[in-house]
Motif scaffolding. Structure first.
Motif, PDB file in Angstrom:
ATOM      1  N   SER A 179       0.825  -1.210   0.000  1.00 42.90           N
ATOM      2  CA  SER A 179       0.000   0.000   0.000  1.00 42.90           C
ATOM      3  C   SER A 179       0.854   1.252   0.000  1.00 42.90           C
ATOM      4  O   SER A 179       0.537   2.234  -0.681  1.00 42.90           O
ATOM      5  CB  SER A 179      -0.920   0.002   1.234  1.00 42.90           C
ATOM      6  OG  SER A 179      -1.885  -1.012   1.147  1.00 42.90           O
ATOM      7  N   GLU A 180       1.947   1.236   0.770  1.00 42.91           N
ATOM      8  CA  GLU A 180       2.804   2.416   0.840  1.00 42.91           C
ATOM      9  C   GLU A 180       3.341   2.788  -0.538  1.00 42.91           C
ATOM     10  O   GLU A 180       3.398   3.974  -0.898  1.00 42.91           O
ATOM     11  CB  GLU A 180       3.958   2.172   1.805  1.00 42.91           C
ATOM     12  CG  GLU A 180       4.845   3.401   1.982  1.00 42.91           C
ATOM     13  CD  GLU A 180       6.069   3.154   2.847  1.00 42.91           C
ATOM     14  OE1 GLU A 180       6.777   4.125   3.162  1.00 42.91           O
ATOM     15  OE2 GLU A 180       6.322   1.982   3.189  1.00 42.91           O
ATOM     16  N   MET A 181       3.731   1.795  -1.324  1.00 45.71           N
ATOM     17  CA  MET A 181       4.266   2.084  -2.652  1.00 45.71           C
ATOM     18  C   MET A 181       3.223   2.790  -3.518  1.00 45.71           C
ATOM     19  O   MET A 181       3.526   3.806  -4.164  1.00 45.71           O
ATOM     20  CB  MET A 181       4.713   0.789  -3.339  1.00 45.71           C
ATOM     21  CG  MET A 181       5.291   1.010  -4.728  1.00 45.71           C
ATOM     22  SD  MET A 181       5.708  -0.524  -5.597  1.00 45.71           S
ATOM     23  CE  MET A 181       7.119  -1.067  -4.649  1.00 45.71           C
ATOM     24  N   VAL A 182       2.003   2.295  -3.530  1.00 47.72           N
ATOM     25  CA  VAL A 182       0.963   2.888  -4.374  1.00 47.72           C
ATOM     26  C   VAL A 182       0.604   4.288  -3.883  1.00 47.72           C
ATOM     27  O   VAL A 182       0.469   5.235  -4.669  1.00 47.72           O
ATOM     28  CB  VAL A 182      -0.284   1.989  -4.403  1.00 47.72           C
ATOM     29  CG1 VAL A 182      -1.381   2.629  -5.247  1.00 47.72           C
ATOM     30  CG2 VAL A 182       0.055   0.613  -4.955  1.00 47.72           C
ATOM     31  N   VAL A 183       0.464   4.438  -2.564  1.00 43.93           N
ATOM     32  CA  VAL A 183       0.064   5.732  -1.993  1.00 43.93           C
ATOM     33  C   VAL A 183       1.118   6.794  -2.279  1.00 43.93           C
ATOM     34  O   VAL A 183       0.814   7.892  -2.768  1.00 43.93           O
ATOM     35  CB  VAL A 183      -0.172   5.595  -0.479  1.00 43.93           C
ATOM     36  CG1 VAL A 183      -0.287   6.966   0.178  1.00 43.93           C
ATOM     37  CG2 VAL A 183      -1.435   4.787  -0.213  1.00 43.93           C
ATOM     38  N   LYS A 184       2.380   6.484  -1.985  1.00 44.60           N
ATOM     39  CA  LYS A 184       3.427   7.493  -2.184  1.00 44.60           C
ATOM     40  C   LYS A 184       3.649   7.778  -3.670  1.00 44.60           C
ATOM     41  O   LYS A 184       3.941   8.920  -4.047  1.00 44.60           O
ATOM     42  CB  LYS A 184       4.721   7.038  -1.522  1.00 44.60           C
ATOM     43  CG  LYS A 184       4.695   7.147  -0.004  1.00 44.60           C
ATOM     44  CD  LYS A 184       6.064   6.905   0.593  1.00 44.60           C
ATOM     45  CE  LYS A 184       6.078   7.163   2.082  1.00 44.60           C
ATOM     46  NZ  LYS A 184       7.424   6.950   2.681  1.00 44.60           N
ATOM     47  N   ALA A 185       3.509   6.764  -4.501  1.00 42.11           N
ATOM     48  CA  ALA A 185       3.626   7.002  -5.938  1.00 42.11           C
ATOM     49  C   ALA A 185       2.532   7.944  -6.418  1.00 42.11           C
ATOM     50  O   ALA A 185       2.769   8.837  -7.248  1.00 42.11           O
ATOM     51  CB  ALA A 185       3.567   5.679  -6.698  1.00 42.11           C
ATOM     52  N   THR A 186       1.314   7.776  -5.899  1.00 43.69           N
ATOM     53  CA  THR A 186       0.200   8.652  -6.271  1.00 43.69           C
ATOM     54  C   THR A 186       0.434  10.069  -5.775  1.00 43.69           C
ATOM     55  O   THR A 186       0.270  11.043  -6.522  1.00 43.69           O
ATOM     56  CB  THR A 186      -1.114   8.107  -5.699  1.00 43.69           C
ATOM     57  OG1 THR A 186      -1.330   6.767  -6.178  1.00 43.69           O
ATOM     58  CG2 THR A 186      -2.285   8.969  -6.114  1.00 43.69           C
ATOM     59  N   LEU A 187       0.813  10.213  -4.503  1.00 43.15           N
ATOM     60  CA  LEU A 187       1.004  11.538  -3.919  1.00 43.15           C
ATOM     61  C   LEU A 187       2.141  12.299  -4.599  1.00 43.15           C
ATOM     62  O   LEU A 187       2.113  13.525  -4.682  1.00 43.15           O
ATOM     63  CB  LEU A 187       1.293  11.410  -2.423  1.00 43.15           C
ATOM     64  CG  LEU A 187       0.137  10.915  -1.547  1.00 43.15           C
ATOM     65  CD1 LEU A 187       0.597  10.750  -0.109  1.00 43.15           C
ATOM     66  CD2 LEU A 187      -1.045  11.873  -1.611  1.00 43.15           C
ATOM     67  N   ASN A 188       3.149  11.581  -5.077  1.00 43.33           N
ATOM     68  CA  ASN A 188       4.293  12.228  -5.701  1.00 43.33           C
ATOM     69  C   ASN A 188       4.141  12.383  -7.214  1.00 43.33           C
ATOM     70  O   ASN A 188       5.091  12.801  -7.884  1.00 43.33           O
ATOM     71  CB  ASN A 188       5.570  11.455  -5.390  1.00 43.33           C
ATOM     72  CG  ASN A 188       6.055  11.697  -3.974  1.00 43.33           C
ATOM     73  OD1 ASN A 188       6.791  12.644  -3.717  1.00 43.33           O
ATOM     74  ND2 ASN A 188       5.625  10.866  -3.035  1.00 43.33           N
TER      75      ASN A 188
END
Length: 393
Positions: A179-188
């Motif tokens: 989840s962290e990978m998808v969330v941070k990729a989206t936010l960035n």
């Protein structure tokens, strides 16, 4: 020659399936003419998986820190490819068919997620609890909270541009790493797409490492903590609005409804709602401020616009004004008590003045404390960055 692709497999006691997965990956590299490598990030296997991987032609990276996320972080750091495709080494994913992932990466996508619901889930490959509740709910929450385009948040087969993912500074050691990978990729603002992929039954013949309720909660906890809007801001705004509307309605007298009457007791609950709502709004602002300072997520546009006005002095002045208004209101109540000879007063009238006065003073103190704490965070991160720069020099 520089490598184009690393096929990365996390491993913890996968002796039964690992060699087949490596053979599939090597077959894909050969058939597609891709210049690449197969890396196994071993997380402390005790069944000889390391020797099996080496004998099959994979490069083994030994990872001391336990956890799915820890193994993948170490594997990504050790990868030599410009692109990385990661997947579980339990035969649930077919590494011989990665053409869609590679094509999307070559086309400029920075994170390519597999979508098992679009590609097909074989009978027995996914427990009903995960298929109809866990994955759909958590993926919906992720899309709602972060406006992510991903519809299968927890697919274990995904490809990405190595440098872009390293730039996200992923931290989670456990299953919530996905989840962290998808969330941070989206936010960035990374370029993200999905491609269909299939899911086959686990070939290890033993229970999986995944624990449904424990790991599901860890995913949900991460999504909540990483989105203060839904955890603090929206509930806080609702409570604050209810409190203010209740105050405005009850401040000048009771309200008699057909089935119930509202008086000073209801006013006290409105005060509690106002105070709690303000606290939650402040927590949301502080959490977002901490995220932005630490670099865990980009600075929101709203904070960028308001940053010149978010000074400690302004917060202290606003808090002082609220406290003074509450004190003046309280002094008026004290003078009214003096004029009555310090005798008994009407409780309903007294509390209708005292409750708003105390509420204003509490809100003022909260505003001042929040301003001081936000300034302390800012100075802490400035000092930390200066220390890091000094150590580099």
């Amino acid at each position: 020659m520089p490598l184009e692709l690393t096929i990365l497999m996390p491993c913890l006691n996968e002796a039964r399936t690992l060699a087949t997965c490596i053979a599939q990956a090597q077959r894909f590299l050969t058939a597609s003419g891709t210049n690449g490598e197969v890396v196994v990030a071993d997380n402390g296997s005790t069944d000889g998986s390391q020797a099996i991987a080496a004998a099959a032609g994979a490069r083994v990276v030994h990872v001391a820190e336990r956890g799915y996320g820890a193994a993948l972080r170490a594997g990504i750091e050790a990868a030599r490819g410009h692109f990385v495709i990661m997947g579980d080494s339990d035969l649930s994913y077919d590494f011989a068919h990665l053409d869609h992932f590679v094509s999307a990466l070559r086309a400029g996508q920075q994170l390519v997620m597999g979508n098992r619901f679009a590609g097909g889930i074989a009978p027995g490959a996914m427990p009903p609890l995960h298929r109809y509740l866990g994955n759909p709910v958590l993926s919906f929450v992720g899309r709602l909270f972060f406006r992510s385009p991903v519809r299968d948040f927890h697919c274990g087969l995904r490809g990405f541009e190595r440098a872009a993912i390293l730039g996200l500074a992923l931290q989670s050691p456990g299953m919530e790493f996905a989840s962290e990978m998808v969330v941070k990729a989206t936010l960035n603002g990374l370029r993200i797409t999905e491609v269909p992929t299939t899911l086959a039954p686990d070939g290890r013949g033993r229970p999986p490492h995944l624990r449904s309720w424990r790991d599901g909660w860890r995913h949900l906890r991460f999504l909540l903590l990483f989105c203060p809007r839904w955890l603090f801001l929206y509930p806080g705004l609702m409570l604050f609005a209810i409190g203010i509307i209740g105050f405005a309605a009850l401040l000048h007298g009771p309200i008699n409804l057909p089935v119930v009457g509202l008086d000073i007791h209801s006013l006290l609950y409105m005060a509690a709602a106002t105070i709690l709502g303000a606290q939650m709004i402040q927590f949301a602002a502080l959490a977002k401020w901490m995220e932005a300072l630490s670099g865990m997520s980009p600075m929101p546009k709203g904070l960028i616009f308001l940053r010149p006005y978010l000074k400690m002095e302004y917060g202290l002045v606003a808090g002082l004004v609220l406290v003074l208004v509450g004190l003046i209101w309280s002094v008026n109540l004290l003078l009214a008590w003096r004029d009555s000879g310090f005798g008994a007063m009407d409780p309903a009238h007294t509390m209708r003045v005292a409750i708003p006065a105390v509420t204003l003073m509490i809100l003022g103190v909260q505003a001042a404390i929040t301003a001081l704490f936000a300034a302390a965070l800012h100075y802490f991160w400035l000092g930390r960055n200066q220390q890091k720069n000094h150590e580099r020099v």
